[in-house]
Enzyme design. Structure first.
Site, short mmCIF file in Angstrom:
data_model
loop_
_atom_site.label_atom_id
_atom_site.label_comp_id
_atom_site.label_asym_id
_atom_site.label_seq_id
_atom_site.Cartn_x
_atom_site.Cartn_y
_atom_site.Cartn_z
N LYS A 53 43.09 58.42 20.19
CA LYS A 53 43.74 57.14 20.46
C LYS A 53 42.75 56.24 21.17
O LYS A 53 42.47 56.42 22.35
CB LYS A 53 44.98 57.32 21.35
CG LYS A 53 45.83 56.04 21.38
CD LYS A 53 46.68 55.90 22.63
CE LYS A 53 45.92 55.37 23.82
NZ LYS A 53 45.35 54.01 23.64
N GLY A 106 38.82 56.88 31.24
CA GLY A 106 39.57 55.69 31.64
C GLY A 106 39.76 55.64 33.14
O GLY A 106 38.95 56.20 33.89
N VAL A 156 45.43 56.66 35.50
CA VAL A 156 45.90 57.32 34.27
C VAL A 156 45.38 58.76 34.23
O VAL A 156 46.09 59.67 33.80
CB VAL A 156 45.48 56.51 33.02
CG1 VAL A 156 45.87 57.24 31.74
CG2 VAL A 156 46.13 55.12 33.03
N GLU A 158 37.29 50.19 42.78
CA GLU A 158 36.54 49.81 41.58
C GLU A 158 37.05 48.44 41.12
O GLU A 158 38.21 48.31 40.73
CB GLU A 158 36.77 50.86 40.50
CG GLU A 158 35.93 50.63 39.27
CD GLU A 158 36.23 51.64 38.16
OE1 GLU A 158 37.41 51.88 37.88
OE2 GLU A 158 35.26 52.18 37.59
#
Ligand code: NAD
Length: 517
Positions: free
Chosen positions: A198, A251, A255, A420
């Site tokens: 994905k 990522g 998540v 970040e």
């Protein structure tokens, strides 16, 4: 620069068509007909649309990958045959390299001058597939002598064999799509796994084209499946699917944490034969990497330009490895600031397809608002903004641009030094001596990368050893297919690249052979 800027001509020239799902070796629309827009962030134009995978589509893709793993030829091919197919894919990626680099520029706004740099380009993706193809006939186990008699009183001969881990769910971000597609697909395919990928919903074009090349290379149906879509529902359906054996994710940390917890949950397929939960997980997450610039650096000016360049050029600080905290020895602090400012002043934002453009936009209006929020927060916290943080006007106002910002005299406790930003923001923090520098560098929840600038070999090694980071560069920094890459602390779990990268897609089985009668 004209008042208008458009990338749609490139879309047409590159033959971009609406993206579809690739499941079981066939292209299809989403089961519920859902589509989403692929937007270019430099102009906010809709380049094309793509099918959004529903939970039902993900289920179809995972079952297809499961069948291909349990019954298909891929995991059972002779090593030489699997290697030959992946090498064919390497040739196809090289053949279409210029097209792939341009598609990357079109999908995420990365300037073409950067999209064709070895580290981010199709040539890097080809290198990653080539490297992993080389491991296929070297996936060996070991043999072990009998440590003592077995319970039967006999000696045994023990050996280990490497087997593919199974069905892999691969989830990628948008910032380096070519390289990251390869970092997931190459080791999984080389190990004999089957995959449901994905890609980020913000950048699907290169994933779609690479999938066509995978098909052209002759990888059997069901071995590689592509299901574009957002985190919810597409990503959620994938990470929760009980027939998935491993999730490999690049990522954000938030998540990543979620995936780790989902991977540990009990899960059984209706058939009752799969799962039990406890999926294997590899996580490549974010960073707040430091560069440590010592007064004995060969050139403090060069170090200043590199530090600023990492956040100001190319993908404008939207890179996990960008060294966003510059720790500078007090005696050379002013020289460093001057060099960083001069680099920031030379940045050319503009049409990503113009070879003269050196810096791209922020990926989305939402991320732009977040970056601007960090900049305003740093202002409010008392950091001294020396340049940047402005939204440019003219044709650039159409896209998500912000000029590179340099903050001086930042305290490492400030939010802008801890979180970040994922945008063109560099913070400069002075230090007094080596131990002070190492202490500040390690005072972070992240631990992805770091840079050390010194002419002293001893200091370079000493500091590299002391830093809690997955990769430390001494007077240089890069990522290569044959070296491990990953994070300490909350920057990740596991490694990609080199032996560590392919090992993570295998299970180790021990076989015990009784030597009695
Ligand atoms: P993100 O976490 O928002 O999204 C990454 C991917 O996860 C996307 O495909 C997204 O659709 C998917 N996703 C989101 N929610 C999900 C969910 N609930 N379940 C399953 N999938 C879900 O990150 P991003 O904004 O696309 O990328 C930026 C982040 O990636 C930064 O933190 C950056 O540091 C990190 N990154 C790390 C590396 C590395 O190698 N360490 C490389 C590049 C980027």
């Amino acid at each position: 620069m004209t008042a208008e800027m458009s990338v749609l001509g490139h879309s047409e020239a590159l033959g971009v068509r609406p993206g579809r799902l690739y499941v079981g070796g066939a292209w299809s629309d989403a089961s519920d007909g859902a589509v989403a827009d692929q937007v270019n962030p430099a102009t906010n134009e809709v380049v094309t649309t793509f099918a959004v995978g529903s939970a039902a589509d993900v289920d179809r893709a995972v079952r297809s990958a499961r069948r291909a793993f349990d019954e298909g030829p891929w995991p059972r091919l002779h090593a030489g045959d699997r290697k030959a197919i992946l090498q064919r894919l390497v040739g196809l990626i090289e053949r279409d390299g210029a097209q792939l680099d341009a598609l990357q520029c079109l999908e995420n706004g990365m300037p073409i001058s950067f999209s064709s740099l070895p580290v981010l380009s199709a040539s890097m993706a080809a290198g990653i597939f080539d490297h992993h193809a080389g491991w296929i006939d070297k996936l060996c186990g070991e043999t072990y002598p009998s440590y003592g008699p077995s319970p039967t009183g006999n000696d045994v001969q023990m050996m280990s064999v490497r087997e593919p881990v199974g069905v892999v769910a691969a989830i990628t971000p948008w910032n380096a799509p070519l390289m990251l597609f390869a970092q997931k697909a190459a080791p999984a395919l080389a190990a004999g796994c089957t995959i449901v990928m994905k890609p980020s919903e913000l950048a699907v074009l290169t994933a779609l084209r690479l999938t066509e090349l995978i098909e052209e290379a002759g990888i059997p149906p069901g071995v590689f499946n592509l299901v574009p879509g957002p985190g919810d529902p597409t990503g959620e359906a994938l990470i929760n699917h009980p027939m998935v054996d491993k999730v490999t994710f690049t990522g954000s940390r938030a998540v990543g944490r979620h995936i780790l917890s989902v991977a540990g949950e009990a899960a059984s397929a209706p058939e009752g034969i799969w799962g039990g939960g406890l999926k294997r997980v590899t996580l490549e997450l974010g960073g707040k990497s430091p560069s440590l610039i010592f007064s004995d650096a060969t050139s403090v000016e060069t170090a200043g330009q590199i530090a600023m360049g990492m956040v100001a050029l190319g993908i404008s600080g939207q890179g996990c490895v960008c060294q966003t905290r510059a720790l500078v020895e007090r005696s050379v602090y002013d020289t460093f600031i001057e060099a960083a400012l001069s680099l920031a002043g030379s940045v050319v934002q503009g049409d990503p397809f113009d070879p003269a453009t050196t810096a791209g936009p922020i990926i989305s209006a939402r991320q732009l608002a977040k970056v601007v929020g960090y900049i305003e927060g740093a202002d409010a916290a008392g950091a001294r903004r020396l340049c940047g943080g402005e939204r440019p006007g003219g044709a650039l106002a159409q896209g998500n641009f912000v000029t590179p910002a340099l903050f001086a005299d930042v305290d490492n406790a400030m939010t802008v030094a801890r979180e970040e930003v994922f945008g063109p923001v560099l913070v400069a923090i002075p230090f007094d001596d080596e131990s002070d520098a190492v202490r500040i560098a390690n005072d972070s929840d992240y631990g992805l990368g770091a840079g050390v600038y010194t002419a002293s070999i001893g200091r370079g090694f000493r500091v590299a050893r002391a830093l809690r980071a997955g990769t430390v560069g001494i007077n240089d920094y890069t990522v290569m297919p044959n070296a491990p890459f990953g994070g300490y602390k909350t920057s990740g779990l596991g490694r990609e690249g080199g032996w560590a990268g392919i090992e993570a897609f295998t299970e180790l089985k021990t076989i015990v052979v009784g030597l009695g009668d």
